[in-house]
Design a protein around this motif. Structure first.
Motif, PDB file in Angstrom:
ATOM      1  N   ALA A  99       0.465  -1.094  -0.071  1.00  0.00           N
ATOM      2  CA  ALA A  99       0.230  -0.353  -0.264  1.00  0.00           C
ATOM      3  C   ALA A  99       0.815   1.360  -0.655  1.00  0.00           C
ATOM      4  O   ALA A  99       0.631   2.023  -0.854  1.00  0.00           O
ATOM      5  CB  ALA A  99      -0.246  -0.139   1.628  1.00  0.00           C
ATOM      6  N   VAL A 100       1.920   1.169   0.705  1.00  0.00           N
ATOM      7  CA  VAL A 100       3.024   2.731   0.699  1.00  0.00           C
ATOM      8  C   VAL A 100       3.681   2.591  -0.297  1.00  0.00           C
ATOM      9  O   VAL A 100       3.653   3.492  -0.942  1.00  0.00           O
ATOM     10  CB  VAL A 100       4.166   2.122   1.818  1.00  0.00           C
ATOM     11  CG1 VAL A 100       4.871   3.778   2.182  1.00  0.00           C
ATOM     12  CG2 VAL A 100       2.598   2.656   3.621  1.00  0.00           C
ATOM     13  N   VAL A 101       3.518   1.484  -1.680  1.00  0.00           N
ATOM     14  CA  VAL A 101       4.495   1.203  -2.265  1.00  0.00           C
ATOM     15  C   VAL A 101       3.611   2.228  -3.287  1.00  0.00           C
ATOM     16  O   VAL A 101       3.802   2.662  -4.264  1.00  0.00           O
ATOM     17  CB  VAL A 101       5.097  -0.221  -2.957  1.00  0.00           C
ATOM     18  CG1 VAL A 101       5.552  -0.364  -4.070  1.00  0.00           C
ATOM     19  CG2 VAL A 101       6.096  -0.721  -1.706  1.00  0.00           C
ATOM     20  N   ALA A 102       2.218   1.604  -3.378  1.00  0.00           N
ATOM     21  CA  ALA A 102       1.284   2.161  -4.345  1.00  0.00           C
ATOM     22  C   ALA A 102       0.997   3.873  -4.965  1.00  0.00           C
ATOM     23  O   ALA A 102       0.616   4.299  -5.218  1.00  0.00           O
ATOM     24  CB  ALA A 102      -0.098   1.317  -4.370  1.00  0.00           C
ATOM     25  N   PHE A 103       1.393   4.283  -2.883  1.00  0.00           N
ATOM     26  CA  PHE A 103       0.760   5.720  -2.581  1.00  0.00           C
ATOM     27  C   PHE A 103       1.967   6.231  -3.127  1.00  0.00           C
ATOM     28  O   PHE A 103       2.133   7.218  -3.648  1.00  0.00           O
ATOM     29  CB  PHE A 103       1.249   5.825  -1.102  1.00  0.00           C
ATOM     30  CG  PHE A 103       1.569   7.084  -0.987  1.00  0.00           C
ATOM     31  CD1 PHE A 103      -0.499   8.009  -0.908  1.00  0.00           C
ATOM     32  CD2 PHE A 103       2.183   7.605  -0.231  1.00  0.00           C
ATOM     33  CE1 PHE A 103      -0.036   9.030  -0.402  1.00  0.00           C
ATOM     34  CE2 PHE A 103       2.284   8.831  -0.046  1.00  0.00           C
ATOM     35  CZ  PHE A 103       0.830   9.827   0.277  1.00  0.00           C
ATOM     36  N   GLU A 104       3.485   6.028  -2.905  1.00  0.00           N
ATOM     37  CA  GLU A 104       4.522   6.660  -3.922  1.00  0.00           C
ATOM     38  C   GLU A 104       4.274   6.174  -4.922  1.00  0.00           C
ATOM     39  O   GLU A 104       4.926   7.410  -5.638  1.00  0.00           O
ATOM     40  CB  GLU A 104       5.326   5.704  -3.207  1.00  0.00           C
ATOM     41  CG  GLU A 104       5.827   6.368  -1.403  1.00  0.00           C
ATOM     42  CD  GLU A 104       6.567   8.012  -1.391  1.00  0.00           C
ATOM     43  OE1 GLU A 104       7.106   8.781  -2.433  1.00  0.00           O
ATOM     44  OE2 GLU A 104       5.707   8.364  -0.197  1.00  0.00           O
ATOM     45  N   PHE A 105       4.184   5.099  -5.576  1.00  0.00           N
ATOM     46  CA  PHE A 105       3.788   4.907  -6.982  1.00  0.00           C
ATOM     47  C   PHE A 105       2.456   6.190  -7.755  1.00  0.00           C
ATOM     48  O   PHE A 105       2.707   6.134  -8.369  1.00  0.00           O
ATOM     49  CB  PHE A 105       3.383   3.788  -7.576  1.00  0.00           C
ATOM     50  CG  PHE A 105       2.833   3.458  -9.150  1.00  0.00           C
ATOM     51  CD1 PHE A 105       4.001   2.777  -9.738  1.00  0.00           C
ATOM     52  CD2 PHE A 105       1.926   3.981  -9.491  1.00  0.00           C
ATOM     53  CE1 PHE A 105       4.052   2.026 -11.090  1.00  0.00           C
ATOM     54  CE2 PHE A 105       1.918   3.618 -10.831  1.00  0.00           C
ATOM     55  CZ  PHE A 105       2.922   2.426 -11.689  1.00  0.00           C
ATOM     56  N   ALA A 106       1.888   6.161  -7.287  1.00  0.00           N
ATOM     57  CA  ALA A 106       0.413   7.021  -7.613  1.00  0.00           C
ATOM     58  C   ALA A 106       0.898   8.686  -7.751  1.00  0.00           C
ATOM     59  O   ALA A 106       1.047   9.653  -8.402  1.00  0.00           O
ATOM     60  CB  ALA A 106      -0.071   7.205  -6.600  1.00  0.00           C
ATOM     61  N   ARG A 107       2.012   9.644  -6.052  1.00  0.00           N
ATOM     62  CA  ARG A 107       2.231  10.556  -6.663  1.00  0.00           C
ATOM     63  C   ARG A 107       3.752  10.239  -7.378  1.00  0.00           C
ATOM     64  O   ARG A 107       3.395  11.535  -8.319  1.00  0.00           O
ATOM     65  CB  ARG A 107       3.494  10.432  -5.738  1.00  0.00           C
ATOM     66  CG  ARG A 107       2.618  10.528  -4.197  1.00  0.00           C
ATOM     67  CD  ARG A 107       3.548  10.605  -2.942  1.00  0.00           C
ATOM     68  NE  ARG A 107       4.284  12.056  -2.355  1.00  0.00           N
ATOM     69  CZ  ARG A 107       6.034  12.154  -2.124  1.00  0.00           C
ATOM     70  NH1 ARG A 107       6.322  11.747  -1.286  1.00  0.00           N
ATOM     71  NH2 ARG A 107       6.197  13.327  -2.248  1.00  0.00           N
ATOM     72  N   ILE A 108       3.821   9.108  -7.888  1.00  0.00           N
ATOM     73  CA  ILE A 108       5.091   9.909  -9.246  1.00  0.00           C
ATOM     74  C   ILE A 108       4.492   9.879 -10.448  1.00  0.00           C
ATOM     75  O   ILE A 108       4.581   9.952 -11.393  1.00  0.00           O
ATOM     76  CB  ILE A 108       6.248   8.251  -9.245  1.00  0.00           C
ATOM     77  CG1 ILE A 108       6.887   7.932  -8.235  1.00  0.00           C
ATOM     78  CG2 ILE A 108       6.570   8.511 -10.039  1.00  0.00           C
ATOM     79  CD1 ILE A 108       8.017   7.408  -8.164  1.00  0.00           C
ATOM     80  N   GLN A 117      -7.101   6.911 -10.851  1.00  0.00           N
ATOM     81  CA  GLN A 117      -8.339   7.298  -9.560  1.00  0.00           C
ATOM     82  C   GLN A 117      -8.228   7.116  -8.301  1.00  0.00           C
ATOM     83  O   GLN A 117      -8.760   7.633  -7.745  1.00  0.00           O
ATOM     84  CB  GLN A 117      -9.696   6.918 -10.710  1.00  0.00           C
ATOM     85  CG  GLN A 117     -10.305   7.120 -12.019  1.00  0.00           C
ATOM     86  CD  GLN A 117     -10.773   6.445 -12.714  1.00  0.00           C
ATOM     87  OE1 GLN A 117     -11.878   5.571 -12.150  1.00  0.00           O
ATOM     88  NE2 GLN A 117     -11.375   6.809 -13.617  1.00  0.00           N
ATOM     89  N   ARG A 118      -8.215   6.323  -8.178  1.00  0.00           N
ATOM     90  CA  ARG A 118      -8.454   4.761  -6.652  1.00  0.00           C
ATOM     91  C   ARG A 118      -6.889   4.523  -6.467  1.00  0.00           C
ATOM     92  O   ARG A 118      -6.421   3.729  -7.147  1.00  0.00           O
ATOM     93  CB  ARG A 118      -9.478   4.657  -6.650  1.00  0.00           C
ATOM     94  CG  ARG A 118     -10.750   5.269  -7.384  1.00  0.00           C
ATOM     95  CD  ARG A 118     -12.463   4.464  -6.948  1.00  0.00           C
ATOM     96  NE  ARG A 118     -12.809   4.615  -7.472  1.00  0.00           N
ATOM     97  CZ  ARG A 118     -13.408   4.493  -8.817  1.00  0.00           C
ATOM     98  NH1 ARG A 118     -12.639   3.890  -9.478  1.00  0.00           N
ATOM     99  NH2 ARG A 118     -15.074   5.394  -9.331  1.00  0.00           N
ATOM    100  N   LEU A 119      -6.730   4.746  -5.080  1.00  0.00           N
ATOM    101  CA  LEU A 119      -5.445   4.273  -4.106  1.00  0.00           C
ATOM    102  C   LEU A 119      -6.244   2.712  -3.390  1.00  0.00           C
ATOM    103  O   LEU A 119      -7.379   3.788  -2.297  1.00  0.00           O
ATOM    104  CB  LEU A 119      -4.746   4.749  -3.377  1.00  0.00           C
ATOM    105  CG  LEU A 119      -3.325   4.503  -2.434  1.00  0.00           C
ATOM    106  CD1 LEU A 119      -3.118   3.397  -2.835  1.00  0.00           C
ATOM    107  CD2 LEU A 119      -2.625   5.572  -2.262  1.00  0.00           C
ATOM    108  N   TRP A 120      -5.888   1.825  -3.449  1.00  0.00           N
ATOM    109  CA  TRP A 120      -7.264   1.339  -2.702  1.00  0.00           C
ATOM    110  C   TRP A 120      -5.878   0.571  -1.681  1.00  0.00           C
ATOM    111  O   TRP A 120      -5.118  -0.033  -1.759  1.00  0.00           O
ATOM    112  CB  TRP A 120      -7.784   0.020  -3.672  1.00  0.00           C
ATOM    113  CG  TRP A 120      -8.877   0.361  -4.082  1.00  0.00           C
ATOM    114  CD1 TRP A 120      -8.445   0.331  -5.438  1.00  0.00           C
ATOM    115  CD2 TRP A 120      -9.811   0.578  -4.322  1.00  0.00           C
ATOM    116  NE1 TRP A 120     -10.109   0.764  -6.225  1.00  0.00           N
ATOM    117  CE2 TRP A 120     -10.405   0.570  -4.517  1.00  0.00           C
ATOM    118  CE3 TRP A 120     -10.864   0.087  -2.121  1.00  0.00           C
ATOM    119  CZ2 TRP A 120     -11.570   0.995  -5.168  1.00  0.00           C
ATOM    120  CZ3 TRP A 120     -11.642  -0.156  -3.057  1.00  0.00           C
ATOM    121  CH2 TRP A 120     -13.320   0.048  -4.287  1.00  0.00           C
ATOM    122  N   VAL A 121      -6.044   0.885  -0.606  1.00  0.00           N
ATOM    123  CA  VAL A 121      -5.260   0.509   0.560  1.00  0.00           C
ATOM    124  C   VAL A 121      -5.791  -0.608   1.687  1.00  0.00           C
ATOM    125  O   VAL A 121      -6.728  -0.238   1.896  1.00  0.00           O
ATOM    126  CB  VAL A 121      -5.334   1.966   1.821  1.00  0.00           C
ATOM    127  CG1 VAL A 121      -4.283   1.183   3.067  1.00  0.00           C
ATOM    128  CG2 VAL A 121      -4.393   3.240   0.800  1.00  0.00           C
TER     129      VAL A 121
END
Length: 246
Positions: A99-108, A117-121
Protein backbone atom coordinates in the motif's frame (compact mmCIF):
# COMPACT_ATOMS: atom_id res chain seq x y z
CA UNK A 1 -1.88 -14.42 -17.44
CA UNK A 2 0.05 -12.69 -20.21
CA UNK A 3 2.74 -10.08 -20.76
CA UNK A 4 1.91 -6.69 -22.25
CA UNK A 5 3.76 -5.22 -25.22
CA UNK A 6 5.91 -2.34 -24.02
CA UNK A 7 5.99 -3.55 -20.41
CA UNK A 8 8.72 -5.43 -18.59
CA UNK A 9 8.04 -9.19 -18.70
CA UNK A 10 7.81 -9.34 -14.92
CA UNK A 11 4.67 -7.19 -14.93
CA UNK A 12 2.02 -9.91 -14.83
CA UNK A 13 -1.08 -9.01 -16.84
CA UNK A 14 -4.44 -10.67 -16.35
CA UNK A 15 -6.62 -9.43 -19.24
CA UNK A 16 -10.27 -8.67 -18.63
CA UNK A 17 -12.86 -11.21 -19.74
CA UNK A 18 -14.61 -8.45 -21.69
CA UNK A 19 -13.27 -5.13 -23.00
CA UNK A 20 -13.19 -2.32 -20.46
CA UNK A 21 -11.28 0.84 -19.72
CA UNK A 22 -8.35 1.49 -17.42
CA UNK A 23 -6.41 -1.02 -15.39
CA UNK A 24 -5.81 -2.01 -11.80
CA UNK A 25 -2.25 -2.43 -10.55
CA UNK A 26 -1.58 -4.81 -7.67
CA UNK A 27 1.32 -4.21 -5.25
CA UNK A 28 2.18 -7.25 -3.08
CA UNK A 29 3.05 -7.32 0.62
CA UNK A 30 6.61 -7.54 1.93
CA UNK A 31 8.22 -10.71 0.61
CA UNK A 32 5.19 -11.42 -1.56
CA UNK A 33 5.61 -12.62 -5.12
CA UNK A 34 3.22 -11.81 -7.94
CA UNK A 35 1.98 -15.41 -8.00
CA UNK A 36 0.39 -14.95 -4.57
CA UNK A 37 -2.08 -12.49 -6.09
CA UNK A 38 -3.23 -14.62 -9.01
CA UNK A 39 -6.64 -15.25 -7.42
CA UNK A 40 -7.29 -11.57 -6.74
CA UNK A 41 -6.07 -10.50 -10.18
CA UNK A 42 -8.27 -13.13 -11.84
CA UNK A 43 -11.25 -11.82 -9.88
CA UNK A 44 -10.53 -8.28 -11.09
CA UNK A 45 -10.22 -9.44 -14.69
CA UNK A 46 -13.49 -11.37 -14.46
CA UNK A 47 -15.20 -8.08 -13.60
CA UNK A 48 -13.97 -6.23 -16.67
CA UNK A 49 -10.71 -4.64 -15.57
CA UNK A 50 -7.24 -5.61 -16.78
CA UNK A 51 -5.08 -6.44 -13.75
CA UNK A 52 -1.31 -5.91 -13.61
CA UNK A 53 0.55 -7.54 -10.72
CA UNK A 54 3.89 -6.04 -9.80
CA UNK A 55 6.93 -8.27 -9.25
CA UNK A 56 9.49 -6.80 -6.85
CA UNK A 57 13.23 -7.52 -7.06
CA UNK A 58 14.83 -10.45 -5.18
CA UNK A 59 12.09 -13.00 -6.02
CA UNK A 60 10.87 -15.23 -8.84
CA UNK A 61 12.26 -14.15 -12.24
CA UNK A 62 13.71 -11.01 -10.60
CA UNK A 63 15.78 -13.01 -8.13
CA UNK A 64 19.04 -11.55 -9.44
CA UNK A 65 17.76 -7.97 -9.59
CA UNK A 66 19.25 -5.78 -6.86
CA UNK A 67 16.91 -4.83 -4.05
CA UNK A 68 15.61 -1.28 -3.96
CA UNK A 69 17.19 0.65 -1.10
CA UNK A 70 14.03 2.66 -0.41
CA UNK A 71 10.29 2.43 -0.97
CA UNK A 72 10.52 5.45 -3.27
CA UNK A 73 13.19 3.71 -5.36
CA UNK A 74 11.02 0.60 -5.61
CA UNK A 75 8.01 2.66 -6.72
CA UNK A 76 10.13 4.37 -9.37
CA UNK A 77 11.43 1.00 -10.58
CA UNK A 78 7.85 -0.21 -11.05
CA UNK A 79 6.72 3.02 -12.72
CA UNK A 80 9.61 2.76 -15.19
CA UNK A 81 8.50 -0.77 -16.15
CA UNK A 82 5.94 0.42 -18.70
CA UNK A 83 3.93 3.23 -20.27
CA UNK A 84 1.15 3.44 -17.70
CA UNK A 85 -0.44 6.43 -19.41
CA UNK A 86 -1.46 4.05 -22.20
CA UNK A 87 -3.80 2.13 -19.90
CA UNK A 88 -5.00 4.97 -17.68
CA UNK A 89 -7.18 5.76 -15.78
CA UNK A 90 -5.51 3.60 -13.14
CA UNK A 91 -6.60 2.08 -9.89
CA UNK A 92 -3.91 0.88 -7.49
CA UNK A 93 -4.31 -1.88 -4.92
CA UNK A 94 -1.60 -2.46 -2.33
CA UNK A 95 -1.54 -4.86 0.59
CA UNK A 96 0.51 -4.02 3.71
CA UNK A 97 3.91 -2.73 2.51
CA UNK A 98 2.43 -2.76 -0.99
CA UNK A 99 0.00 0.00 0.00
CA UNK A 100 2.85 2.38 0.81
CA UNK A 101 4.64 1.41 -2.42
CA UNK A 102 1.39 2.07 -4.30
CA UNK A 103 1.08 5.47 -2.59
CA UNK A 104 4.57 6.44 -3.77
CA UNK A 105 3.77 5.05 -7.24
CA UNK A 106 0.65 7.26 -7.30
CA UNK A 107 2.74 10.32 -6.43
CA UNK A 108 5.15 9.55 -9.28
CA UNK A 109 2.34 8.80 -11.74
CA UNK A 110 0.45 11.98 -10.92
CA UNK A 111 3.69 13.94 -11.26
CA UNK A 112 3.97 12.58 -14.81
CA UNK A 113 0.38 13.42 -15.69
CA UNK A 114 -0.91 9.84 -15.46
CA UNK A 115 -4.52 9.66 -14.24
CA UNK A 116 -4.79 7.67 -11.00
CA UNK A 117 -8.43 7.48 -9.95
CA UNK A 118 -8.24 5.47 -6.74
CA UNK A 119 -5.72 4.03 -4.34
CA UNK A 120 -7.03 0.94 -2.54
CA UNK A 121 -5.12 0.52 0.72
CA UNK A 122 -5.23 -2.91 2.33
CA UNK A 123 -4.03 -3.69 5.88
CA UNK A 124 -1.46 -0.92 6.05
CA UNK A 125 -0.52 1.93 8.34
CA UNK A 126 -0.55 5.42 6.85
CA UNK A 127 2.64 6.76 5.24
CA UNK A 128 2.96 9.52 7.85
CA UNK A 129 2.80 6.94 10.66
CA UNK A 130 5.59 4.68 9.40
CA UNK A 131 8.59 6.59 10.74
CA UNK A 132 7.24 6.56 14.30
CA UNK A 133 6.22 2.89 14.22
CA UNK A 134 8.43 0.09 15.61
CA UNK A 135 11.20 -0.91 13.21
CA UNK A 136 10.67 -4.16 11.35
CA UNK A 137 13.10 -6.97 12.23
CA UNK A 138 16.24 -7.50 10.18
CA UNK A 139 17.85 -10.70 11.46
CA UNK A 140 16.78 -13.96 9.81
CA UNK A 141 15.34 -15.43 13.00
CA UNK A 142 13.35 -12.30 13.84
CA UNK A 143 12.12 -11.86 10.28
CA UNK A 144 10.86 -15.45 10.13
CA UNK A 145 9.12 -15.10 13.50
CA UNK A 146 7.46 -11.92 12.30
CA UNK A 147 6.22 -13.60 9.13
CA UNK A 148 4.80 -16.51 11.13
CA UNK A 149 3.02 -14.05 13.41
CA UNK A 150 1.43 -12.27 10.45
CA UNK A 151 0.22 -15.52 8.91
CA UNK A 152 -0.37 -15.88 5.19
CA UNK A 153 2.48 -18.35 4.59
CA UNK A 154 1.78 -22.08 4.37
CA UNK A 155 3.41 -23.84 7.34
CA UNK A 156 4.49 -26.68 5.05
CA UNK A 157 6.51 -24.23 2.96
CA UNK A 158 8.20 -22.89 6.08
CA UNK A 159 9.57 -26.40 6.66
CA UNK A 160 11.38 -26.22 3.30
CA UNK A 161 14.86 -24.78 3.88
CA UNK A 162 15.30 -23.70 0.26
CA UNK A 163 11.98 -21.88 0.29
CA UNK A 164 12.77 -20.17 3.59
CA UNK A 165 16.13 -19.00 2.26
CA UNK A 166 14.47 -17.33 -0.74
CA UNK A 167 11.65 -15.94 1.40
CA UNK A 168 14.09 -14.34 3.83
CA UNK A 169 16.02 -12.76 0.95
CA UNK A 170 12.88 -11.07 -0.34
CA UNK A 171 11.36 -10.11 3.03
CA UNK A 172 14.61 -8.71 4.41
CA UNK A 173 15.05 -6.49 1.35
CA UNK A 174 11.52 -5.15 1.67
CA UNK A 175 11.74 -4.63 5.44
CA UNK A 176 14.98 -2.68 5.16
CA UNK A 177 13.45 -0.37 2.55
CA UNK A 178 10.38 0.10 4.73
CA UNK A 179 12.50 0.93 7.79
CA UNK A 180 14.08 3.81 5.85
CA UNK A 181 10.73 5.30 4.87
CA UNK A 182 9.35 8.58 6.17
CA UNK A 183 6.53 10.76 4.86
CA UNK A 184 5.15 14.04 6.26
CA UNK A 185 1.39 14.16 6.96
CA UNK A 186 0.85 16.99 4.47
CA UNK A 187 1.88 14.85 1.48
CA UNK A 188 -1.24 14.05 -0.52
CA UNK A 189 -2.34 12.48 -3.78
CA UNK A 190 -5.26 13.67 -5.88
CA UNK A 191 -6.62 10.12 -6.14
CA UNK A 192 -9.33 8.90 -3.80
CA UNK A 193 -8.05 6.66 -1.02
CA UNK A 194 -10.20 3.67 -0.08
CA UNK A 195 -8.94 1.63 2.87
CA UNK A 196 -9.66 -2.06 3.48
CA UNK A 197 -8.87 -4.15 6.52
CA UNK A 198 -10.08 -6.89 8.81
CA UNK A 199 -11.72 -6.91 12.23
CA UNK A 200 -9.28 -9.58 13.44
CA UNK A 201 -6.04 -8.02 12.17
CA UNK A 202 -3.83 -7.74 15.26
CA UNK A 203 -1.25 -5.67 13.39
CA UNK A 204 -3.33 -3.00 11.63
CA UNK A 205 -6.32 -1.63 13.54
CA UNK A 206 -9.26 0.22 11.98
CA UNK A 207 -7.98 3.46 13.56
CA UNK A 208 -4.64 2.99 11.80
CA UNK A 209 -6.46 2.71 8.49
CA UNK A 210 -8.35 5.94 9.20
CA UNK A 211 -5.06 7.85 9.41
CA UNK A 212 -4.72 7.47 5.64
CA UNK A 213 -7.39 10.15 5.27
CA UNK A 214 -4.85 12.98 5.56
CA UNK A 215 -3.04 11.75 2.43
CA UNK A 216 -5.79 12.37 -0.13
CA UNK A 217 -7.32 15.45 -1.68
CA UNK A 218 -10.17 13.27 -2.86
CA UNK A 219 -12.70 10.96 -1.27
CA UNK A 220 -11.85 8.65 1.64
CA UNK A 221 -13.63 5.47 2.77
CA UNK A 222 -12.95 2.52 5.06
CA UNK A 223 -14.35 -1.02 4.77
CA UNK A 224 -13.70 -3.97 7.06
CA UNK A 225 -13.93 -7.72 6.43
CA UNK A 226 -13.84 -10.71 8.72
CA UNK A 227 -10.45 -12.35 9.16
CA UNK A 228 -6.88 -11.44 10.00
CA UNK A 229 -4.01 -9.61 8.35
CA UNK A 230 -4.28 -11.72 5.20
CA UNK A 231 -8.08 -11.55 5.03
CA UNK A 232 -7.87 -11.15 1.23
CA UNK A 233 -7.04 -14.86 0.89
CA UNK A 234 -10.64 -15.72 1.74
CA UNK A 235 -12.31 -12.60 0.38
CA UNK A 236 -10.80 -12.11 -3.08
CA UNK A 237 -14.19 -12.14 -4.81
CA UNK A 238 -15.75 -9.72 -2.32
CA UNK A 239 -12.77 -7.35 -2.55
CA UNK A 240 -12.90 -7.43 -6.35
CA UNK A 241 -16.62 -6.71 -6.30
CA UNK A 242 -16.16 -3.77 -3.93
CA UNK A 243 -13.48 -2.33 -6.19
CA UNK A 244 -15.61 -2.88 -9.31
CA UNK A 245 -18.40 -0.90 -7.70
CA UNK A 246 -15.94 1.94 -7.03
Amino acid sequence: MTTHVGFKPWIKRFPAASPGSGGILVFPHAGGAAAAYRGLATAFAARGTDAYVMQYPRRAERLSHPAAATVEELAQDLFDAGDWSGIAPLQLFGHCLGAVVAFEFARIAEGHGVDVQRLWVSASEAPSAVAASPRLPTTDREVLAHMVDLGGTDARLLADEDFVELLLMAVSADYQAFNRYACPPDVRVHADIRTLGAHGDHRISPDMLTKWQVHTEGRFTRDLFEGGHFYITGHAEAVAELIRAG
